[in-house]
Design a protein around this motif. Structure first.
Motif, short mmCIF file in Angstrom:
data_model
loop_
_atom_site.label_atom_id
_atom_site.label_comp_id
_atom_site.label_asym_id
_atom_site.label_seq_id
_atom_site.Cartn_x
_atom_site.Cartn_y
_atom_site.Cartn_z
N LYS A 67 0.81 -0.88 0.23
CA LYS A 67 -0.03 -0.48 -0.12
C LYS A 67 1.49 1.51 0.32
O LYS A 67 2.01 1.49 0.95
N VAL A 68 0.04 2.46 -0.75
CA VAL A 68 1.58 3.37 -0.50
C VAL A 68 0.12 5.16 -0.63
O VAL A 68 -0.37 4.70 -1.28
N ASN A 69 0.43 5.23 0.93
CA ASN A 69 -0.65 6.34 1.10
C ASN A 69 -0.14 7.66 -0.25
O ASN A 69 0.90 7.59 -0.71
N LYS A 70 -0.83 8.84 -0.98
CA LYS A 70 -0.47 9.08 -1.79
C LYS A 70 0.38 10.63 -1.10
O LYS A 70 0.85 10.94 -2.21
N THR A 71 0.13 10.56 0.61
CA THR A 71 1.96 11.68 1.14
C THR A 71 2.89 11.09 0.55
O THR A 71 3.89 11.60 -0.20
N ALA A 72 3.00 10.20 0.04
CA ALA A 72 4.70 9.12 -0.11
C ALA A 72 4.60 9.21 -2.15
O ALA A 72 5.56 9.14 -2.73
N VAL A 73 3.57 9.74 -2.60
CA VAL A 73 3.59 9.63 -4.53
C VAL A 73 3.97 11.43 -4.47
O VAL A 73 3.89 11.80 -3.68
N LEU A 74 5.18 11.09 -5.15
CA LEU A 74 5.66 11.89 -6.14
C LEU A 74 5.36 13.76 -6.97
O LEU A 74 5.23 12.59 -8.08
N SER A 75 4.35 13.88 -6.69
CA SER A 75 4.22 14.89 -7.42
C SER A 75 3.73 15.74 -7.87
O SER A 75 4.46 17.43 -6.36
N THR A 76 3.35 17.04 -8.20
CA THR A 76 3.71 18.94 -8.29
C THR A 76 2.81 19.29 -7.20
O THR A 76 2.60 20.06 -6.08
N GLU A 77 2.40 17.85 -6.01
CA GLU A 77 1.25 18.53 -4.97
C GLU A 77 2.09 18.25 -3.92
O GLU A 77 1.93 18.50 -2.85
N THR A 78 3.03 17.10 -3.88
CA THR A 78 3.53 16.64 -3.09
C THR A 78 5.40 17.13 -2.41
O THR A 78 6.18 17.28 -1.32
N THR A 79 5.18 17.65 -3.89
CA THR A 79 7.09 17.83 -3.93
C THR A 79 7.48 19.38 -3.15
O THR A 79 6.66 20.16 -2.73
N ASP A 80 8.50 19.57 -3.10
CA ASP A 80 8.85 20.89 -1.81
C ASP A 80 8.74 22.25 -2.50
O ASP A 80 8.92 23.14 -2.03
N ILE A 81 8.78 22.32 -3.94
CA ILE A 81 8.99 23.30 -4.56
C ILE A 81 6.86 23.00 -5.32
O ILE A 81 6.72 23.94 -6.25
N ALA A 82 6.39 22.91 -4.49
CA ALA A 82 4.60 22.86 -4.47
C ALA A 82 4.38 24.37 -4.79
O ALA A 82 3.45 24.55 -6.15
N HIS A 83 4.79 24.89 -3.69
CA HIS A 83 4.26 26.29 -3.72
C HIS A 83 4.53 27.48 -4.61
O HIS A 83 4.25 28.35 -5.31
N LEU A 84 5.99 26.63 -5.36
CA LEU A 84 6.87 27.40 -6.47
C LEU A 84 5.80 27.19 -7.81
O LEU A 84 6.00 27.88 -8.58
N LEU A 85 5.56 26.08 -7.90
CA LEU A 85 4.52 25.36 -9.21
C LEU A 85 3.19 26.14 -9.46
O LEU A 85 2.60 26.09 -10.62
N LYS A 86 2.55 26.22 -7.89
CA LYS A 86 1.68 27.04 -7.65
C LYS A 86 1.11 28.45 -8.37
O LYS A 86 0.90 28.35 -9.37
N GLU A 87 2.59 29.20 -7.84
CA GLU A 87 3.09 29.94 -8.20
C GLU A 87 3.22 30.81 -9.86
O GLU A 87 2.47 31.35 -10.40
#
Length: 458
Positions: A67-87
């Motif tokens: 089982k993989v929790n969605k928080t462990a999936v690497l995506s534009t929402e979980t990356t450390d630069i999510a705020h930059l991508l949103k911006e």
């Protein structure tokens, strides 16, 4: 990510010694609560590729492997630069829709403190990139001629370069605290595209969610640790299930002890597998293999067989088919393992091209509608079993088109088969093997058409 070698693992001494990257990844998975089933082994042993998953005890149908929790999936929402991508979201829109995820991967891959560091150190082995985008032009011309792959690669590379220079690079230049042009180069961008092509997953879209406005960005690819370690076969024995908060890899049938666990990447032909993932399946294991017959080839063969003064009528027929949306100048007919997949288009094309002038004029007046059209629905199904029952003129034209396509390969069917024999295959590079598997599968399908349409087939 590779195709299979269906050898069962000897269950004694299943170890992957001195593999620090694998150990680090498995420890990371435990920390992230992946809940890996104790009946499976993840590693090199028993895998058809670099890594894979093997059953060490029998697995029942419907059994959860991890089982993989969605928080462990690497995506534009979980990356450390999510705020930059949103911006910068508005400035990153593209045809592919992948630019934000590529930037996220570029950042996480080069960040030594990344949460996904153990995963990213293990999975994308850039020393073994067999996707054709990394082949030389000479390799593609020699080994992939007439497969359709070189044309797709050229288009991919053009699009990649455009998106990097016009979208990704300005973003990289803007956020210099996170990126640098030297490190986050086009070469790295290209590798991340290959990583996404070969390893990513897309969350299934519900019927309600699929009703989106035109112009809306497509769903982004997601990197799912552990799920992408499973290798592919068309006849898979596991698949990924998506829940609200997690993903589960679940068996689709009983898996014997010592058997490798395979996911499927979709209903993909060998040329698609090689293009996107860098491998192909052996004949006839890929039940989704296909071959294209360019529509133009059918017209050219009809013109070659035409009598004096018939060329004008043929061109008129072809224009009629184009106007009806049955064929296009760059379009192709597609044949699969069980028959013609584009059966409606092939049936209509053969019917119109082989009509007498009188029948064609009548057909023209009715704008392609025939009396008793509904009774023809079953006849339009062009499985290989039904091809011998087609009118002789139709079979002759389809056979000629298939023969024309077979002549365009660098090697004959017999030469390809000989090279793929166990005795000779070991002398070939992996890339040569994959390309031969693609060509051989396509040639076998064309030969099926020829055999079914030959004069003595009926």
């Amino acid at each position: 990510m590779a195709g299979p070698s269906k050898k069962k693992l000897k269950l004694c001494g299943i170890t992957d010694e001195n593999d620090e990257k694998l150990d680090s990844f498995l420890h990371w998975c435990a920390k992230e609560d992946f809940q890996l089933n104790s009946k499976v082994h993840v590693g090199r042993q028993g895998s058809c590729a670099q890594y894979g998953m093997v059953a060490v005890q029998e697995l029942e149908e419907g059994e959860c492997l991890f089982k993989v929790n969605k928080t462990a999936v690497l995506s534009t929402e979980t990356t450390d630069i999510a705020h930059l991508l949103k911006e910068g979201e508005a400035s990153l829109h593209s045809t592919s829709g992948w630019v934000p995820q590529i930037l996220a991967l570029m950042y996480e891959y080069t960040n030594h403190k990344s949460r996904w560091r153990p995963y990213l150190q293990l999975v994308p082995d850039f020393s073994e990139l067999d996707q054709p985008m990394f082949w030389t032009e000479d390799e593609m011309e020699r080994d992939l001629h007439n497969t359709g792959i070189p044309e797709h690669v050229k288009s991919d590379l053009t699009q990649m370069k455009l998106e990097y220079t016009s979208l990704a690079l300005p973003f990289i230049k803007k956020y210099t605290h996170f990126f640098s042009e030297e490190v986050h180069s086009f070469d790295l961008y290209k590798k991340m595209v290959a990583f996404i092509m070969a390893y990513s997953f897309f969350e299934p879209v519900s019927d309600e969610d699929s009703r989106v406005d035109e112009g809306q960005q497509p769903s982004l690819p997601l990197m799912v640790p552990m799920a992408d370690i499973l290798n592919h076969v068309a006849k898979n024995n596991a698949h990924l299930e998506w829940d609200k908060d997690c993903l589960r890899m679940v068996t689709t049938r009983t898996v014997a002890a010592g058997e490798e666990v395979f996911n499927t990447y979709g209903q993909l032909s060998n040329w698609q597998l090689l293009h996107m993932y860098g491998f192909a399946e052996t004949w006839p294991e890929n039940i989704y293999d296909t071959v294209d017959i360019p529509a133009q080839v059918l017209f050219d063969e009809a013109r070659l067989a035409a009598g004096p003064g018939e060329t004008g009528l043929l061109e008129e027929k072809w224009q009629f088919l184009e106007d009806q949306g049955v064929v296009s100048k760059s379009g192709s007919f597609v044949a699969g393992m069980d028959g013609i997949l584009t059966d409606e288009e092939v049936y209509e094309s053969l019917k119109v091209m082989c009509m007498t002038e009188e029948a064609f004029r009548e057909h023209q007046e009715k704008e392609g509608w025939s009396d008793g059209e509904s009774e023809e629905e079953d006849e339009r199904s062009l499985s290989y079993e039904k091809l011998p029952g087609l009118p002789a003129a139709w079979r002759s034209l389809l056979c000629a088109a298939a023969r024309c396509c077979t002549r365009k390969y660098r090697k004959s069917l017999q030469e390809s088969e000989k090279l793929l024999s166990q005795e000779n295959k070991e002398k070939l590079s992996k890339r040569q093997q994959w390309s031969l598997l693609v060509c051989f599968g396509q040639q076998k399908l064309l030969q099926k058409i020829i055999n079914c349409c030959s004069s003595d087939a009926s």
